[in-house]
Scaffold this motif. Structure first.
Motif, PDB file in Angstrom:
ATOM      1  N   ARG A  64       0.833  -1.202   0.000  1.00 46.70           N
ATOM      2  CA  ARG A  64       0.000   0.000   0.000  1.00 46.70           C
ATOM      3  C   ARG A  64       0.861   1.242   0.000  1.00 46.70           C
ATOM      4  N   LEU A  65       0.287   2.246  -0.578  1.00 42.98           N
ATOM      5  CA  LEU A  65       0.965   3.523  -0.674  1.00 42.98           C
ATOM      6  C   LEU A  65       0.135   4.510   0.134  1.00 42.98           C
ATOM      7  N   THR A  66       0.778   5.223   1.053  1.00 42.41           N
ATOM      8  CA  THR A  66       0.041   6.174   1.869  1.00 42.41           C
ATOM      9  C   THR A  66       0.741   7.523   1.844  1.00 42.41           C
ATOM     10  N   LEU A  67      -0.004   8.511   1.454  1.00 44.62           N
ATOM     11  CA  LEU A  67       0.546   9.868   1.521  1.00 44.62           C
ATOM     12  C   LEU A  67       0.102  10.461   2.845  1.00 44.62           C
ATOM     13  N   ILE A  68       1.073  10.747   3.713  1.00 44.51           N
ATOM     14  CA  ILE A  68       0.766  11.220   5.056  1.00 44.51           C
ATOM     15  C   ILE A  68       0.979  12.723   5.117  1.00 44.51           C
ATOM     16  N   GLY A  69      -0.090  13.437   5.371  1.00 45.31           N
ATOM     17  CA  GLY A  69      -0.002  14.904   5.452  1.00 45.31           C
ATOM     18  C   GLY A  69       0.837  15.328   6.651  1.00 45.31           C
ATOM     19  N   ILE A  88      -4.695   6.820   0.883  1.00 46.63           N
ATOM     20  CA  ILE A  88      -4.212   5.445   0.782  1.00 46.63           C
ATOM     21  C   ILE A  88      -4.609   4.845  -0.554  1.00 46.63           C
ATOM     22  N   ALA A  89      -3.647   4.228  -1.194  1.00 46.69           N
ATOM     23  CA  ALA A  89      -3.932   3.564  -2.468  1.00 46.69           C
ATOM     24  C   ALA A  89      -3.206   2.235  -2.486  1.00 46.69           C
ATOM     25  N   PRO A  90      -3.774   1.235  -3.152  1.00 47.86           N
ATOM     26  CA  PRO A  90      -3.013   0.003  -3.304  1.00 47.86           C
ATOM     27  C   PRO A  90      -1.770   0.294  -4.148  1.00 47.86           C
ATOM     28  N   ALA A  91      -0.638  -0.274  -3.756  1.00 41.07           N
ATOM     29  CA  ALA A  91       0.595  -0.037  -4.519  1.00 41.07           C
ATOM     30  C   ALA A  91       0.673  -1.071  -5.634  1.00 41.07           C
ATOM     31  N   THR A  92       0.299  -0.651  -6.839  1.00 41.64           N
ATOM     32  CA  THR A  92       0.264  -1.602  -7.954  1.00 41.64           C
ATOM     33  C   THR A  92       1.621  -1.719  -8.642  1.00 41.64           C
TER      34      THR A  92
END
Lengths: 659, 659
Positions: A535-540, A559-563
């Motif tokens: 998973r990919l998470t951009l944390i503010g 949060i996005a699945p890391a493809t």
């Protein structure tokens, strides 16, 4: 005397026919769209007469080059992004821009510019593969070049078809419309085995066979593609497409970098043509196609530039030069792929590979008048030696430049005379191209400004931003907490066990937030991996303390699945620096006083930082947060955790400060 | 306002300095031979004034390319012979032609033409290695280019020195003469480890150090060279030249294809520069130089075209393009050697590799004004994207053509303005070059007509033609003859035992004779090989019977030691077909009735043809032949051989007829 339309004389005529006849001084006789005769000046002058007699001033007169594989509209994306890995280049730049900009106008403009460049470098015919090929065909026919436009079909939505069924229909209509055009041979192009389902491959083959037109497909371009297909189907690429009907049609297989001798024999047996794309294969580090082996086994191999966005030009002379160079060095044999054979690949054999050698590819009576004049007198191509009859081929392949092409004729019609294009308003199209480039630049610059928009640009569904309260306590061991969780006031709703690998990307501009790539290994009771999730998470950046001192309100997590792979994201986002954390996590979803909390019992392995218990809960408003943080503080004490050991920073900051 | 000579403005200035500063629109300020300032147009316009203000119309303005390794006079041999193996190309064509044609006039003409080509493609400085370098220097200085001519020294006689002592003296005088020239930095060039003795290497190093000039040398170009040196000395190439003093000087090491990490570190430690020649290394199938490793280990690597006879041009843009392509594909990493780094190798780092970065290689105040303008507006280089600051470097490396260079300045002086050369009468030199090519063509064509003259052209001492009488008898086994040779009337003077491998080259024109390549294994009594000898024999066609019916008079055999491989001779002579014979031979030199005869007791193994006894004798006149043939016939009977079984054909014809 037979009267014809045009006689080109006083040339060094390279017929590129089966006998490689050369006439010097030689002449070519043209009537309407066809070559009527080829021979020595004297012979021709005795037999033919024409109003239009053109002195070629000792230039080379030969068949035009055949660009066996390209994506002409991508001329408009030349230089957009270079020195990148294929997936970053394709998924990070090409596809987002194509989604935004590719339409019939784009395709027409790109085709016109590509035609201008190709004519200038002596190309008379090309095989294309892109979207909106009806517009490629229109634009090419307007210019007067010969082409095999290939309407792309794939399992994903494309700029011109929202489904593959629509794509197939588009392709069939396209073929019906252009089937009998004197310049355009429409083709269908199932993009590649890995972007098409077996059904798509078979349907494309059916259409190609029904209309007796060639089928274009990318084959075994990268080692990864071959590996993946083998894992998935247990088959190499060529047998796989054969199984799915492709080889029953007239195949034009592009790339063929990673195929073995059996596959080569299979291609030969099916009379498939191969389009060799040396520049693209080198620039994208795909590898060396086994061309010498293909030629030894009598496969028809043409040469293609591939798209100008991965080349970055449409220069067939450079392509030929590279083809012979890499054949020599990879076979450790400097006599491999000599100039004459290389030039054949770019002309007659190229036509064979495209299944149109009855029309073009050599200067022979009955074939269409597709020809070029090359000036071999410039300083970079002097002097000229005549001892070796192959010397003249070597002059073209080893020392000519595209800019030495002075004149180009296709189907009996001049497209360039003394370096002036006769059917394209080059300046106007260049201007339009530059205006479009400005728009694309703006689009990408604004996207690149923000990590979030770069994240969105590469697609994938994304959770909305969320808020959570959290609190973390350092513990000496995890036994006590495991016992504490069993008390009656706490209801355990779910337990999970993970091995987590986190990589944080830190950016120059900290306002952009921090991007976390997490690979979770799901463990069963015996510690065996049962599943893996990335998973990919951009944390503010905005973290703030709640009134309840020890509890942190954390905000904005996309949060996005890391493809893609970690490596992809690294090269695409280009962080200033990275930070790695590895931990074992037991994750409990519990209910306490009617609220759901996550309790994470963590052991930080890398760096070795011991154990932590993290308690978290989603929240939706500040008021809710304040209330929940009180409950959370209470829960901390119920769990027997010491408020004095509370850590308010998240792991990332803890580790970062420690480093 | 400061008054200067020239201001170039409205350009995209690529400084190629340490910070890779780009100014757009930017300007470069020139006074006399130097750059005074570089910056944005506004800044420059506020501070500087010049009568000569040149609007660059948005072209790229950057340092000129530095060609780090070439052999400029070989421009005159471009296209003379291609698609050949290195030894055939060098020993079969280059060296014979050089022996015949290279003199000061040749070198001057070749240099002028090479300068014309290089200026046209944006080169402002080159490192050369050839003969008569004083003339290279003169011609280059007349043109106004910057150069490091390298006077070749080697252990063999060269066109300008009959011994290496003479070569060393020539080199030292050359360096003394040119040492303080503003454009010419003279260098000494011990050709290669395998063409120099340790003493030559050391002496060259001493001279280079004495005059503080660079030393140029070919290093580890082919695997064969490395293997041979290792066999001979037990050392890899770099340690070997280090042991012989080379690394104490300012080294410019050309090629470095087959060196390992230790050798790379050693080059770095000695601050040696490397000249990478991708085209030549590919075209001659030498291999891939480990450039990425060199750059990782901080070696200064420049890019060179090598000589135009093995390239076949002097185009640095193509060379850069190839350098980045092969770095990517050989490391399987498309991000390897990105455009900016490649362009640095062709400019600033190239200057570092040549030890002249204090003078040139970037646009910085204080450096000499060596610069070029490139038009990036042509259709093959459009559109232009500005998002990525590295995009402009990619435009140069991936899509520019040499013909896009419009203007070139060296040392503050224009050498090309709007594609017109200002210091070279290109047409006149082209004419001279073509006239010379005709002479070389004639020389080679007449040589190629005759197998004998081709044989002579590749050197090696040659026995005069000889005549012999011979007679051959088929025998069932060899026991009887061995006994017969022991009788008293026969004195055995010498016995030898051979295993012979013959390859006959048969030519289209049978008048040319037949060329035999024979490899003799000398066997001892136990059948062990004690020595191997290869010989080349041109066998004339004229065989005639002597009056003594059964004896053949054979004529005209040119015999030379075979210094090259069978493969070399095959590729050089290009026979129509070949024939192989393998035999075991016991050879007796006997005396019978005061005459010497050779008795060969032969067993033909391949093809399996059984045993023959051959009796031969040299002869010098027909009368002598008639007389000796009588004795020979007598000897046949004495040896118990049946005259009825006499075969008058030689083995070649026997086998050929059988096949």
């Amino acid at each position: 005397m037979i009267t014809v339309d045009t006689i080109l004389y006083n040339a060094i005529v390279l017929t590129m026919d089966d006998d490689f006849r050369i006439f010097e001084p030689g002449a070519v006789v043209i009537k309407k769209d066809r070559i009527v005769a080829v021979g020595n000046d004297d012979m021709i002058n005795n037999e033919y007469d024409a109003e239009n007699r053109i002195d070629c001033h000792g230039k080379l007169l030969m068949p035009g080059f055949i660009n066996a594989h390209t994506h002409v509209p991508m001329t408009l994306l030349r230089g957009l992004a270079d020195d990148l890995r294929l997936d970053v280049w394709l998924n990070g730049y090409m596809m987002p821009v194509e989604r935004e900009f590719v339409n019939p106008d784009f395709v027409r403009l790109g085709t016109k510019l590509a035609c201008a460049e190709m004519i200038r470098s002596g190309v008379t015919c090309f095989a294309d593969m892109y979207y909106f090929e009806d517009d490629v065909a229109e634009a090419t026919a307007e210019v007067g070049m010969r082409a095999l436009p290939g309407q792309t079909v794939m399992k994903y939505p494309t700029p011109d078809a929202s489904s593959f069924e629509e794509g197939l229909e588009l392709a069939e209509n396209f073929i019906k419309k252009w089937k009998d055009h004197p310049l355009i041979l429409p083709t269908i192009a199932p993009h590649a085995p890995y972007t098409c389902t077996p059904e798509i491959l078979q349907s494309c083959a059916d259409i190609a066979i029904k209309y007796d037109v060639p089928i274009q497909i990318h084959v075994a371009e990268t080692a990864l593609e071959v590996e993946s297909l083998r894992e998935e189907t247990g088959m190499p690429v060529v047998p796989y497409i054969k199984k799915n009907g492709i080889m029953d049609a007239k195949v034009i297989a592009a790339h063929c970098v990673h195929i073995d001798e059996g596959e080569i024999r299979s291609l030969q047996h099916a009379k498939a043509g191969v389009a060799h794309n040396p520049t693209s294969n080198l620039k994208l580090a795909s590898g060396f196609a086994p061309i010498q082996k293909m030629l030894d086994l009598k496969v028809n191999v043409g040469i293609g530039t591939d798209g100008p966005a991965s080349n970055n030009d449409l220069d067939m002379i450079e392509e030929m030069r590279l083809a012979t160079f890499i054949a020599k060095v990879t076979t450790s044999d400097p006599t491999a792929l000599p100039a004459r054979q290389t030039l054949t690949m770019a002309t007659r054999m190229g036509a064979q590979a495209l299944h149109i050698d009855h029309l073009t590819g050599s200067l022979e009576p009955g074939k269409r008048a597709d020809l070029i004049l090359i000036d071999i007198s410039p300083v970079h191509n002097s002097p000229r030696f005549k001892r070796d009859p192959n010397g003249v081929y070597a002059q073209v392949v080893f020392a000519s430049k595209a800019t030495d092409i002075t004149d180009v004729m296709v189907n009996g019609k001049w497209l360039m005379r003394e370096r002036v294009l006769t059917t394209i308003d080059e300046e106007a199209y260049l201007k339009q191209g530059n205006l479009l480039a400005e728009k694309i630049d703006k689009f990408l610059i604004s996207r690149e400004k923000s990590v979030l928009s770069k994240l969105i640009a590469i697609g994938g569904s994304m959770e909305e931003e969320s808020f959570e309260i959290q609190c973390k306590v350092k513990v000496d061991d995890i036994k006590n907490i495991m016992v504490a969780l069993k008390q009656e006031s706490i209801e355990i709703e779910r337990t999970r066990h993970y091995h987590e690998f986190d990589t944080y990307f830190i950016f120059e501009d900290q306002e952009q937030g921090t991007l976390r790539y997490r690979e979770d290994e799901f463990l069963d009771e015996r510690g065996q991996i049962t599943n893996v999730r990335s998973r990919l998470t951009l944390i503010g950046q905005k973290n703030e303390k709640t009134p309840e001192q020890s509890v942190m309100l954390s905000r904005s997590r996309y949060i996005a699945p890391a493809t893609h792979s970690l490596r992809f994201y690294r090269e695409y986002f280009q962080p200033k620096r990275e930070l790695e954390i590895e931990k074992l996590r037991k994750r409990f979803l519990i209910n306490y006083k009617e609220f759901d909390f996550f309790v994470n019992v963590d052991t930080i392995i890398k760096p070795d930082m011991g154990h932590f218990v993290e308690v978290k809960s989603r929240t939706w408003s500040r008021q809710d947060a304040v209330y929940k943080s009180k409950i959370l503080s209470e829960l901390i004490e119920v769990l027997g955790l010491s408020p004095a050991l509370i850590v308010t920073e998240d792991y990332f900051h803890l580790v970062d400060r420690r480093n």
